[in-house]
Design an enzyme around this catalytic site. Structure first.
Site, PDB file in Angstrom:
ATOM      1  CG  HIS A 277      -0.830 -72.913 -53.096  1.00 52.88           C
ATOM      2  ND1 HIS A 277      -0.811 -73.418 -54.379  1.00 52.88           N
ATOM      3  CD2 HIS A 277       0.372 -72.302 -52.919  1.00 52.88           C
ATOM      4  CE1 HIS A 277       0.345 -73.107 -54.949  1.00 52.88           C
ATOM      5  NE2 HIS A 277       1.086 -72.447 -54.080  1.00 52.88           N
ATOM      6  CG  ASP A 289       4.294 -73.312 -56.329  1.00 50.70           C
ATOM      7  OD1 ASP A 289       3.556 -73.216 -55.348  1.00 50.70           O
ATOM      8  OD2 ASP A 289       4.419 -72.405 -57.180  1.00 50.70           O
ATOM      9  CD  GLU A 323      -0.175 -68.753 -54.210  1.00 52.51           C
ATOM     10  OE1 GLU A 323       0.417 -67.686 -54.015  1.00 52.51           O
ATOM     11  OE2 GLU A 323       0.120 -69.530 -55.141  1.00 52.51           O
ATOM     12  CD  GLU A 324       0.812 -70.907 -58.145  1.00 49.58           C
ATOM     13  OE1 GLU A 324       1.143 -69.732 -58.384  1.00 49.58           O
ATOM     14  OE2 GLU A 324       1.594 -71.743 -57.645  1.00 49.58           O
ATOM     15  CG  ASP A 351       3.350 -71.281 -51.672  1.00 50.38           C
ATOM     16  OD1 ASP A 351       3.715 -72.174 -52.459  1.00 50.38           O
ATOM     17  OD2 ASP A 351       2.728 -70.256 -52.029  1.00 50.38           O
ATOM     18  CG  HIS A 423       4.959 -70.727 -61.399  1.00 53.76           C
ATOM     19  ND1 HIS A 423       4.592 -69.406 -61.308  1.00 53.76           N
ATOM     20  CD2 HIS A 423       4.624 -71.272 -60.211  1.00 53.76           C
ATOM     21  CE1 HIS A 423       4.063 -69.158 -60.123  1.00 53.76           C
ATOM     22  NE2 HIS A 423       4.064 -70.288 -59.421  1.00 53.76           N
TER      23      HIS A 423
HETATM   24 ZN   LIG Z   1       2.960 -71.687 -54.436  1.00 53.32          ZN
END
Ligand SMILES: [Zn+2]
Ligand SMILES: *[C@@H]1O[C@H](CO)[C@@H](O)[C@H](O)[C@H]1NC(C)=O
Ligand SMILES: *[C@@H]1O[C@H](CO)[C@@H](O)[C@H](O)[C@H]1NC(C)=O
Ligand SMILES: *[C@@H]1O[C@H](CO)[C@@H](O)[C@H](O)[C@H]1NC(C)=O
Ligand SMILES: *[C@@H]1O[C@H](CO)[C@@H](O)[C@H](O)[C@H]1NC(C)=O
Ligand SMILES: *[C@@H]1O[C@H](CO)[C@@H](O)[C@H](O)[C@H]1NC(C)=O
Ligand SMILES: *[C@@H]1O[C@H](CO)[C@@H](O)[C@H](O)[C@H]1NC(C)=O
Length: 473
Positions: A277, A289, A323-324, A351, A423
């Site tokens: 993603h 990520d 995606e998030e 991912d 994140h």
């Molecule tokens: Zn991810």
């Protein structure tokens, strides 16, 4: 004489090659010369460390790729142009509608029992504090049960200090913590970051408000502050907190999935899909990520294209958007193409960070897994031969695997530190390694290319000897 022969037979029965027909073995073998070229160009040729260098450019030039942001669209345009420049075909966008949410300024402070600042990050889709400091007494709970059973939280800020029980065992506090607190009259919520390691790092992520509840502001705090607040609470000290956040939701915007292909020479309508993603959180650079997943997919396609290799089936990279915020690009892509699922031989997404690669998580029939194992055998020199049963459904590909029975792959790498950076501001190039990215690209390219060259798409039925040793060979 007899014993060695018996042992050999037993050995053959217990390995993929012993189980697979000579015909399939020959089909796999037929890609090995090209696999050697792929390896050579990445390990010793002009593709060496290119995945890392390109990923660095993406993060350095565009920084955030938050869903709904212009920077995300700019980075998509950049990759689109680069792909076209290098002669990759059928590079195109597919429209997706997704929410726009921006963070704005934010800060928080413990006022009592002792004044001290706290590092926070609002959670995705959270409302803000209406331009004011939200000042309230805080109640600390370790679980939803504690919240419901022991506390009167009316007019208070709920602090969740849930223990780490793996991502799956903890992330509900982030996703529904605000709503659960709001149902009981809380005016704000702070959630201990979903991570197993912290050097005072808040880790954001998305959350959703349940239907009908008052939307209260919610942010994550560090593990350190969650534990500090817990200690105050356990000593019956009154805690007062001030928080100020100004995130904004501005409705739906257009974003795009990016698709790029090498057309199959014999079965152009049949595809091997692989990607990651493209969106990321607005903290750090999202290089882990999911920049790594994006890059090994793009780079695998680049390398195969650059070597002018002609796969029999179409190789298709998809870079899923947003995606998030709930696999929005992945869902849109599935809805638009699910009627073609019988022609999707394999779908792969990375991912979970691209660390030292070990092989693949694979979801599909035993026979297909045996084929993957045989393909990966040839990668013993780069230590990526393991095929794990299950876990092949990833964030954007899950529906293909669970609803359409398409074989699925997720990268298997040494991802023990994934949630250390997940994140957070720590998700940058510094987490990644040039050689690991190279080996993962070799693995990715080998898998997609070899699968695309088989006589048929991967079998959706059939057993595997290792779990079914009594079957005749
Ligand atoms: Zn991810
Ligand atoms: C995608 O969105 C763009 C911009 O809004 C629009 O111009 C284009 O027609 C859309 N394409 C499709 C296939 O809907
Ligand atoms: C909870 O606290 C609020 C505000 O302090 C108070 O008005 C309310 O009566 C309390 N509820 C219960 C059930 O104790
Ligand atoms: C905190 O209060 C509770 C109940 O009011 C009491 O049982 C407990 O002993 C107190 N803890 C401390 C450390 O004073
Ligand atoms: C699947 O591929 C075959 C060719 O291999 C083609 O005839 C058929 O139309 C494709 N089906 C779909 C649904 O795209
Ligand atoms: C890969 O396959 C080729 C062709 O069979 C063989 O020459 C080579 O030794 C294999 N490499 C590894 C590491 O298995
Ligand atoms: C593969 O693993 C062996 C044994 O752990 C190690 O010595 C070797 O350096 C590794 N090779 C690569 C390319 O990582």
């Amino acid at each position: 004489m007899l014993l060695p022969l018996l042992l050999l037979l037993l050995e053959m029965m217990c390995t993929a090659s012993g189980w697979l027909s000579q015909d399939i073995l020959d089909q796999i073998e037929s890609s090995r010369d090209d696999v050697a070229k792929i390896k050579e160009s990445i390990l010793n040729g002009d593709q060496k460390h290119r995945a890392y260098d390109r990923l660095a450019v993406l993060g350095d030039r565009f920084r955030e790729r938050l869903c709904g942001s212009q920077a995300l669209e700019d980075s998509l345009d950049y990759i689109y142009e680069e792909m076209n420049k290098e002669g990759i075909t059928n590079v195109h966008f597919e429209n997706v509608t997704a929410p726009k949410w921006t963070r704005g300024k934010e800060y928080a402070e413990i006022l009592e029992p002792l004044r001290r600042p706290m590092s926070i990050l609002s959670l995705g889709s959270s409302v803000g504090t209406n331009g004011q400091n939200l000042i309230a007494e805080a109640v600390v709970v370790r679980s939803f049960d504690e919240l419901r059973e022991k506390q009167n939280v009316t007019g208070k800020i709920v602090v969740y200090n849930q223990p780490w029980r793996g991502y799956g065992g903890s992330y509900l506090y982030r996703t529904i913590g605000a709503s659960e607190a709001s149902k009981l009259g809380a005016v704000g919520a702070l959630v201990r970051s979903i991570t197993d390691f912290s050097i005072y790092s808040p880790h954001t992520g998305t959350q959703t408000y349940s239907e009908g509840v008052e939307k209260i502001p919610v942010a994550c705090i560090t593990v350190e502050d969650a534990e500090l607040l817990q200690r105050y609470h356990d000593r019956n000290e009154t805690i007062r907190i001030s928080m100020y956040t100004e995130p904004q939701s501005s409705g739906d915007v257009f974003t795009r999935n990016l698709v790029a292909e090498i057309k199959g020479s014999e079965f152009p309508d049949e595809v091997v899909i692989f990607g990651g993603h493209i969106d990321a959180w607005d903290v750090g650079t999202g290089s882990m990520d999911d920049g790594g997943g994006v890059m090994i997919s793009w780079q695998a396609l680049s390398v195969i294209n650059g070597l002018s290799l002609n796969p029999r089936r179409t190789l298709r990279v998809v870079l899923w958007t947003c995606e998030e915020f709930g696999a929005i690009g992945g869902s849109a892509y599935f809805d638009a193409h699910k009627d073609n699922s019988d022609n999707v031989s394999l779908i792969m997404e990375s991912d979970h960070g691209v660390f030292n690669p070990k092989g693949l998580h694979f979801s599909g029939s035993g026979l297909a897994r045996a084929i993957m194992e045989e393909i990966l055998k040839n990668l013993s020199d780069v230590n990526t031969t393991t095929v794990l049963e299950g876990g092949g459904a990833s964030s954007d590909t899950g529906s293909w695997v669970s609803l359409k029975n398409v074989p699925g792959v997720e990268l298997y790498s040494a991802d023990e530190m994934y949630f250390h950076f997940h994140h957070s501001n720590g998700d940058t190039m510094t987490v990644l390694d040039r050689d690991e990215l190279d080996r993962a690209t070799i693995l990715w390219a080998t898998a997609v290319y070899s699968v695309a060259n088989l006589d048929d798409i991967l079998p959706r039925d059939g057993d595997y000897p290792a779990t079914d040793k009594n079957k005749p060979v």
